[in-house]
Write a protein that holds these residues in place. Structure first.
Motif, PDB file in Angstrom:
ATOM      1  N   GLU A 110       0.825  -1.250  -0.017  1.00 53.04           N
ATOM      2  CA  GLU A 110      -0.049  -0.150   0.028  1.00 53.04           C
ATOM      3  C   GLU A 110       1.032   1.235  -0.057  1.00 53.04           C
ATOM      4  OE1 GLU A 110      -3.484   1.598   3.124  1.00 53.04           O
ATOM      5  OE2 GLU A 110      -2.523  -0.072   3.512  1.00 53.04           O
ATOM      6  N   ILE A 111       0.355   2.287  -0.501  1.00 52.03           N
ATOM      7  CA  ILE A 111       1.033   3.590  -0.620  1.00 52.03           C
ATOM      8  C   ILE A 111      -0.076   4.698  -0.150  1.00 52.03           C
ATOM      9  CG2 ILE A 111       2.410   5.275  -1.827  1.00 52.03           C
ATOM     10  CD1 ILE A 111       3.854   2.966  -3.070  1.00 52.03           C
ATOM     11  N   ARG A 112      -0.387   4.850   1.170  1.00 49.21           N
ATOM     12  CA  ARG A 112      -1.384   5.837   1.373  1.00 49.21           C
ATOM     13  C   ARG A 112      -1.041   6.892   2.299  1.00 49.21           C
ATOM     14  NH1 ARG A 112      -4.595   5.552   5.869  1.00 49.21           N
ATOM     15  NH2 ARG A 112      -4.063   3.429   6.054  1.00 49.21           N
ATOM     16  N   ALA A 113      -1.272   7.979   1.816  1.00 52.99           N
ATOM     17  CA  ALA A 113      -0.766   9.223   2.633  1.00 52.99           C
ATOM     18  C   ALA A 113      -1.893   9.157   3.786  1.00 52.99           C
ATOM     19  CB  ALA A 113      -1.014  10.417   1.949  1.00 52.99           C
ATOM     20  N   PHE A 124       5.993  17.453   3.544  1.00 54.48           N
ATOM     21  CA  PHE A 124       6.459  15.974   4.384  1.00 54.48           C
ATOM     22  C   PHE A 124       5.163  15.418   4.740  1.00 54.48           C
ATOM     23  CE2 PHE A 124       9.184  19.586   5.033  1.00 54.48           C
ATOM     24  CZ  PHE A 124      10.504  19.214   4.611  1.00 54.48           C
ATOM     25  N   VAL A 125       4.985  14.151   4.253  1.00 52.57           N
ATOM     26  CA  VAL A 125       4.211  13.227   3.938  1.00 52.57           C
ATOM     27  C   VAL A 125       4.337  11.869   4.804  1.00 52.57           C
ATOM     28  CG1 VAL A 125       2.073  12.136   3.128  1.00 52.57           C
ATOM     29  CG2 VAL A 125       3.446  14.266   1.893  1.00 52.57           C
ATOM     30  N   ARG A 126       3.440  11.529   5.889  1.00 49.38           N
ATOM     31  CA  ARG A 126       3.582  10.163   6.445  1.00 49.38           C
ATOM     32  C   ARG A 126       2.598   9.250   5.632  1.00 49.38           C
ATOM     33  NH1 ARG A 126       1.442  11.175  11.381  1.00 49.38           N
ATOM     34  NH2 ARG A 126       3.737  11.774  12.149  1.00 49.38           N
ATOM     35  N   VAL A 127       3.279   8.267   5.170  1.00 44.11           N
ATOM     36  CA  VAL A 127       2.619   7.170   4.178  1.00 44.11           C
ATOM     37  C   VAL A 127       2.679   5.700   4.800  1.00 44.11           C
ATOM     38  CG1 VAL A 127       2.712   6.194   1.978  1.00 44.11           C
ATOM     39  CG2 VAL A 127       3.443   8.521   2.180  1.00 44.11           C
ATOM     40  N   HIS A 128       1.594   5.213   4.888  1.00 44.45           N
ATOM     41  CA  HIS A 128       1.297   3.940   5.379  1.00 44.45           C
ATOM     42  C   HIS A 128       1.588   3.017   3.999  1.00 44.45           C
ATOM     43  CE1 HIS A 128      -1.096   0.111   6.225  1.00 44.45           C
ATOM     44  NE2 HIS A 128      -0.446   0.535   7.383  1.00 44.45           N
ATOM     45  N   ILE A 129       2.591   1.990   4.291  1.00 42.99           N
ATOM     46  CA  ILE A 129       3.173   1.132   3.195  1.00 42.99           C
ATOM     47  C   ILE A 129       2.407  -0.209   3.556  1.00 42.99           C
ATOM     48  CG2 ILE A 129       4.867   2.435   2.456  1.00 42.99           C
ATOM     49  CD1 ILE A 129       6.749   0.555   3.932  1.00 42.99           C
ATOM     50  N   GLY A 130       1.471  -0.181   4.595  1.00 42.92           N
ATOM     51  CA  GLY A 130       1.076  -1.770   4.453  1.00 42.92           C
ATOM     52  C   GLY A 130       1.945  -2.378   5.807  1.00 42.92           C
ATOM     53  N   GLU A 131       1.306  -3.557   6.420  1.00 44.77           N
ATOM     54  CA  GLU A 131       1.748  -4.337   7.447  1.00 44.77           C
ATOM     55  C   GLU A 131       2.201  -3.535   8.838  1.00 44.77           C
ATOM     56  OE1 GLU A 131       5.230  -6.538   5.387  1.00 44.77           O
ATOM     57  OE2 GLU A 131       3.471  -7.589   4.307  1.00 44.77           O
ATOM     58  N   GLY A 132       1.599  -2.375   8.703  1.00 43.58           N
ATOM     59  CA  GLY A 132       1.541  -1.583  10.059  1.00 43.58           C
ATOM     60  C   GLY A 132       2.855  -0.506  10.001  1.00 43.58           C
ATOM     61  N   LEU A 145       7.835  10.797   3.664  1.00 47.00           N
ATOM     62  CA  LEU A 145       8.359  11.545   1.877  1.00 47.00           C
ATOM     63  C   LEU A 145       8.499  12.942   2.250  1.00 47.00           C
ATOM     64  CD1 LEU A 145       5.890   9.611  -0.326  1.00 47.00           C
ATOM     65  CD2 LEU A 145       8.041   8.820   0.485  1.00 47.00           C
ATOM     66  N   ARG A 146       9.617  13.506   1.365  1.00 42.48           N
ATOM     67  CA  ARG A 146       9.664  14.789   1.101  1.00 42.48           C
ATOM     68  C   ARG A 146       9.341  14.968  -0.158  1.00 42.48           C
ATOM     69  NH1 ARG A 146      14.498  18.507   0.475  1.00 42.48           N
ATOM     70  NH2 ARG A 146      15.768  16.730   0.850  1.00 42.48           N
ATOM     71  N   ASN A 180       8.354  16.796  -7.571  1.00 40.17           N
ATOM     72  CA  ASN A 180       9.590  15.906  -7.643  1.00 40.17           C
ATOM     73  C   ASN A 180       9.678  15.444  -6.313  1.00 40.17           C
ATOM     74  OD1 ASN A 180      10.963  16.375 -10.093  1.00 40.17           O
ATOM     75  ND2 ASN A 180      10.835  18.510  -9.342  1.00 40.17           N
ATOM     76  N   LEU A 181       9.883  14.212  -5.985  1.00 42.60           N
ATOM     77  CA  LEU A 181      10.380  13.394  -4.724  1.00 42.60           C
ATOM     78  C   LEU A 181      11.965  13.821  -4.476  1.00 42.60           C
ATOM     79  CD1 LEU A 181       9.748  11.309  -2.634  1.00 42.60           C
ATOM     80  CD2 LEU A 181      10.636   9.762  -4.114  1.00 42.60           C
ATOM     81  N   HIS A 182      12.099  14.505  -3.251  1.00 40.55           N
ATOM     82  CA  HIS A 182      13.232  14.910  -2.991  1.00 40.55           C
ATOM     83  C   HIS A 182      13.915  13.885  -1.842  1.00 40.55           C
ATOM     84  CE1 HIS A 182      13.728  19.182  -4.460  1.00 40.55           C
ATOM     85  NE2 HIS A 182      13.510  18.509  -5.238  1.00 40.55           N
ATOM     86  N   GLY A 183      12.951  13.101  -0.967  1.00 37.25           N
ATOM     87  CA  GLY A 183      13.711  12.592   0.099  1.00 37.25           C
ATOM     88  C   GLY A 183      12.676  11.146   0.567  1.00 37.25           C
ATOM     89  N   VAL A 184      13.296  10.115   1.015  1.00 37.81           N
ATOM     90  CA  VAL A 184      12.559   9.189   1.630  1.00 37.81           C
ATOM     91  C   VAL A 184      12.897   8.798   2.942  1.00 37.81           C
ATOM     92  CG1 VAL A 184      11.545   6.901   1.318  1.00 37.81           C
ATOM     93  CG2 VAL A 184      11.704   8.235  -0.621  1.00 37.81           C
ATOM     94  N   LYS A 185      12.268   8.736   4.014  1.00 35.46           N
ATOM     95  CA  LYS A 185      12.823   8.449   5.222  1.00 35.46           C
ATOM     96  C   LYS A 185      12.245   7.027   5.543  1.00 35.46           C
ATOM     97  CE  LYS A 185      13.185  10.483   9.867  1.00 35.46           C
ATOM     98  NZ  LYS A 185      13.030  11.666  10.840  1.00 35.46           N
TER      99      LYS A 185
END
Length: 104
Positions: free
Chosen positions: A37-40, A54-62, A67-68, A78-83
């Motif tokens: 999943e990729i859900r903001a 700066f977005v918190r994204v649920h990627i599944g499995e808790g 993302l920046r 543009n995507l500038h970062g992934v934490k």
């Protein structure tokens, strides 16, 4: 919100999800695999020469990632970062704030 300062954290809406969807392929590349999943869920903005999201994204499995995403005043996105702490995710409660894990 002051110029350069972050906004308060807010629940993500359809506009924020659309930004995430725009950079989805780059996120998958950075993670090295397709998450279930990729859900903001939440976001903070920062006005710069455009706007940082700066977005918190649920990627599944808790699991969550941050993302920046940079949106220029012209409308380019543009995507500038992934934490993601080596794709293991970040805590759901981890504060959304500026981070500098740039993507070239």
């Amino acid at each position: 919100m002051r110029c350069g300062g972050p906004s308060d954290e807010k629940p993500a809406d359809g506009d924020v999800q659309a930004l995430v969807d725009t950079v989805k392929d780059a996120v998958i590349t950075k993670l090295g695999s397709q998450p279930p999943e990729i859900r903001a869920t939440h976001f903070v903005t920062q006005v710069v020469a455009g706007k940082n999201y700066f977005v918190r994204v649920h990627i599944g499995e808790g699991k969550h990632i941050h993302l920046r995403i940079y949106k220029h005043f012209s409308g380019t996105v543009n995507l500038h970062g992934v934490k993601h702490h080596e794709a293991g995710g970040v805590a759901e409660t981890e504060q959304l704030e500026y981070f500098d894990q740039n993507i070239d």
